[in-house]
Design a protein around this motif. Structure first.
Motif, short mmCIF file in Angstrom:
data_model
loop_
_atom_site.label_atom_id
_atom_site.label_comp_id
_atom_site.label_asym_id
_atom_site.label_seq_id
_atom_site.Cartn_x
_atom_site.Cartn_y
_atom_site.Cartn_z
N PRO A 20 0.73 -1.21 -0.05
CA PRO A 20 0.37 0.00 0.02
C PRO A 20 0.65 1.52 -0.44
CG PRO A 20 0.16 -1.21 2.13
CD PRO A 20 0.85 -1.85 1.48
N LYS A 21 1.82 1.26 0.21
CA LYS A 21 3.44 2.26 0.66
C LYS A 21 3.40 3.18 -0.96
CE LYS A 21 7.23 4.37 2.66
NZ LYS A 21 8.60 3.85 3.15
N CYS A 22 4.24 1.95 -1.93
CA CYS A 22 4.19 2.37 -3.01
C CYS A 22 3.58 1.78 -3.77
CB CYS A 22 5.54 1.42 -3.35
SG CYS A 22 7.00 1.51 -2.27
N ARG A 23 2.19 1.15 -3.64
CA ARG A 23 1.31 -0.08 -4.76
C ARG A 23 2.73 0.24 -6.31
NH1 ARG A 23 -4.10 4.30 -5.32
NH2 ARG A 23 -4.37 3.26 -6.35
N THR A 24 3.40 -0.91 -5.59
CA THR A 24 3.83 -1.83 -6.62
C THR A 24 3.55 -3.08 -6.79
OG1 THR A 24 5.92 -1.68 -5.26
CG2 THR A 24 6.12 0.08 -7.37
#
Length: 409
Positions: free
Chosen positions: A325-329
């Protein structure tokens, strides 16, 4: 005409004094709007220029460090081998979904008997009293289509959905009492119950009970926007008489789950190769702010770990992906392929882009080396293991790396 200069550099009076504004040469008809200027550097203005460039370089470096280069957590990478299959006798029947019980036993979907319990020693048996509530599996018609398995927040009751008949059952894991609590007009693919008691479920297409199986696969063969998400308010077995449609016009709505705080709802739209995300107000059972959260090749069931990472099963891709969820990678942590599967994927992609039928591509062997296509995953009670489900006769078990396991505790 806009008289603002094309470039503005606030370097003080010295730069202003040494800036010469000139008109664009040529006829008036081919002059662009605005004006051009010519800057003549001198010994007095060069230090100002260097200072300005230094400030700009620091600003750009800060932006890259804080924005573009996001550091994702470390995820495992697993590959297929036969030793990962459980149970050893491969006696399951289309275990599309499942859950781990608090005592360590596993419960998975079973098209023949509703659910199947896998014990710690690897033995397994039918679970729940589905025959008593009318569940049957006598293919070709009617064929049992139980595939959705959800463990409620009380860790005692399971919700079970049937994609062919639209029935939702509630099973007491202590007594195995099974009750039919809702009968939807169309098939139910995946279910989730929030902590307030509202049941949310997906409808892949408008497949009726008399032709449930045929119409489900017809919606894969030629995608149509008849998928939807419904909410069914209630508490325990006391539910509203009719579910309310809250998301419409989806191309094969599939897996559904919420994040750990129940702030977001995720829904797989399989035949559009995307996972949607909605903001949720569970107090009032409302959703808003629809967005495409991630593009994934034919996404199926979903799961969320304690760090709110979204785990996605890729049905046709024979893969499991994770989105942090932080980088959405997007991170591929499991992928099983073969020459037959690679050829299948290539043809699927080509046909889907051209709007051509897909159904005849799904035939024995194209999912090799797996027992059948991947459909989902679930975690052990302590998040030290991951189980991958599918359309075959067994599930896969992988041990979570020690570093990741510690992060979850």
């Amino acid at each position: 005409m806009d008289r603002r200069p094309l470039l503005r550099m606030n370097l003080g009076t010295e730069l202003r004094d040494h800036t010469t504004f000139i008109s664009h040469p040529g006829n008036a008809s081919d002059r662009p709007s605005g004006i051009w200027f010519r800057f003549v550097p001198t010994r007095r203005t060069i230090p100002c220029i260097l200072a300005c460039l230094l400030v700009l370089s620091i600003s750009c470096a800060t932006e890259i460090r804080l924005g573009s280069l996001c550091q994702s957590p470390a995820f495992p990478q697993w590959s297929f081998d036969l030793s990962r299959l459980i149970p050893r006798d491969r006696g399951l029947a289309r275990p599309e979904d499942g859950k781990a019980l608090p005592d360590g036993r596993l419960v998975v979907a079973d098209e023949r008997q509703g659910l199947r319990l896998i014990k710690k020693d690897g033995s397994h048996r039918a679970f729940g009293r589905f025959a008593e509530v009318g569940y049957t599996h006598t293919p070709p018609n009617p064929a049992g289509g139980i595939q959705a398995v959800f463990l409620e927040h009380d860790a005692r009751h399971l919700l079970v959905g049937d994609i062919y008949t639209g029935k939702i059952y509630r099973v007491n894991t202590k007594t195995e009492e099974t009750r039919l609590i809702y009968d939807h007009p169309f098939g139910v693919n995946s279910v989730y119950r929030d902590r307030k008691g509202t049941i949310w479920f997906t409808q892949s297409t408008r497949n009726t009970e008399d032709r449930g199986k045929e119409e489900v696969w017809a919606a894969v063969n030629n995608p149509v926007p008849t998928g939807a998400v419904f909410k069914l308010p209630g508490f325990e077995d006391k539910l509203a008489e009719k579910a309310e449609e809250v998301v419409s016009d989806l191309y094969f709505a599939n897996g559904i789950t919420f994040d750990r705080t129940e702030t977001f709802m995720y829904v797989s739209e399989s035949m559009m190769d995307r996972v949607l995300r909605f903001h949720v107000d569970i107090e009032n059972a409302l959703i808003s702010e629809r967005e495409t959260y991630q593009s994934v090749f034919v996404p199926d069931n979903l799961a969320v770990d304690p760090d709110n990472n979204l785990w996605i099963a890729s049905f046709a891709g024979n893969a499991i992906m994770v989105v942090d969820p932080k980088c959405r990678t997007l991170h591929t942590i499991f992928h099983a392929t073969s020459p037959a599967h690679t050829a299948f994927v290539d043809e699927w992609v080509q046909r889907s882009h051209l709007g051509q039928p897909l159904g005849d591509l799904i035939k024995p062997g194209v999912w090799e080396p797996l027992p059948n296509f991947v459909t989902g995953l679930f975690f052990s009670e302590n998040f030290d293991a991951v189980y991958i489900t599918g359309l075959g006769d067994a599930i896969l078990k992988f041990t979570m790396p020690s570093g990741m396991n510690r992060r979850f505790h």
